[in-house]
Design a protein around this motif. Sequence first.
Motif, PDB file in Angstrom:
ATOM      1  N   SER A  49       2.706   2.920  -6.056  1.00 30.87           N
ATOM      2  CA  SER A  49       4.045   2.606  -5.544  1.00 30.87           C
ATOM      3  C   SER A  49       4.907   2.010  -6.648  1.00 30.87           C
ATOM      4  O   SER A  49       4.418   1.628  -7.709  1.00 30.87           O
ATOM      5  CB  SER A  49       3.939   1.588  -4.402  1.00 30.87           C
ATOM      6  N   ASN A  76       5.078   2.939   0.537  1.00 26.16           N
ATOM      7  CA  ASN A  76       5.589   3.698  -0.598  1.00 26.16           C
ATOM      8  C   ASN A  76       4.462   4.407  -1.352  1.00 26.16           C
ATOM      9  O   ASN A  76       4.610   5.562  -1.767  1.00 26.16           O
ATOM     10  CB  ASN A  76       6.375   2.773  -1.532  1.00 26.16           C
ATOM     11  N   ALA A  77       3.327   3.735  -1.517  1.00 29.53           N
ATOM     12  CA  ALA A  77       2.184   4.354  -2.213  1.00 29.53           C
ATOM     13  C   ALA A  77       1.683   5.572  -1.440  1.00 29.53           C
ATOM     14  O   ALA A  77       1.379   6.613  -2.037  1.00 29.53           O
ATOM     15  CB  ALA A  77       1.065   3.333  -2.390  1.00 29.53           C
TER      16      ALA A  77
END
Length: 102
Positions: free
Chosen positions: A43, A55-56
């Motif tokens: 991320s 996000n990752a």
Amino acid sequence: MSAFKTAVAVKVSAAFLAVALGSSAFTPAEAAMCKPYNVTATSVILNNKDAARFNAKQRWSTKVGGTLGVAWKSWSNAKGRDVDCFKAGFGFKCNASAKPCK
């Protein structure tokens, strides 16, 4: 052994075999196809750990979709899913890693 007993024995054996195979065999539609390797994505730095985890996983899906195709990009279908987060500057960064499956 009489013909009747032989016929019954064959039917019983066939029924047993069908039940045994039916309970442990998978149809092709049920069996997931997975790559034999993990893909990892990191991320960006975010001030919220949950946002960094999200996000990752999004970046993992984008990376897998871009290299293997849309059918492989689902994080939920992936095997061995793992997300590790750590402090980075004033926020968090996370690594999402899993074997792509379709």
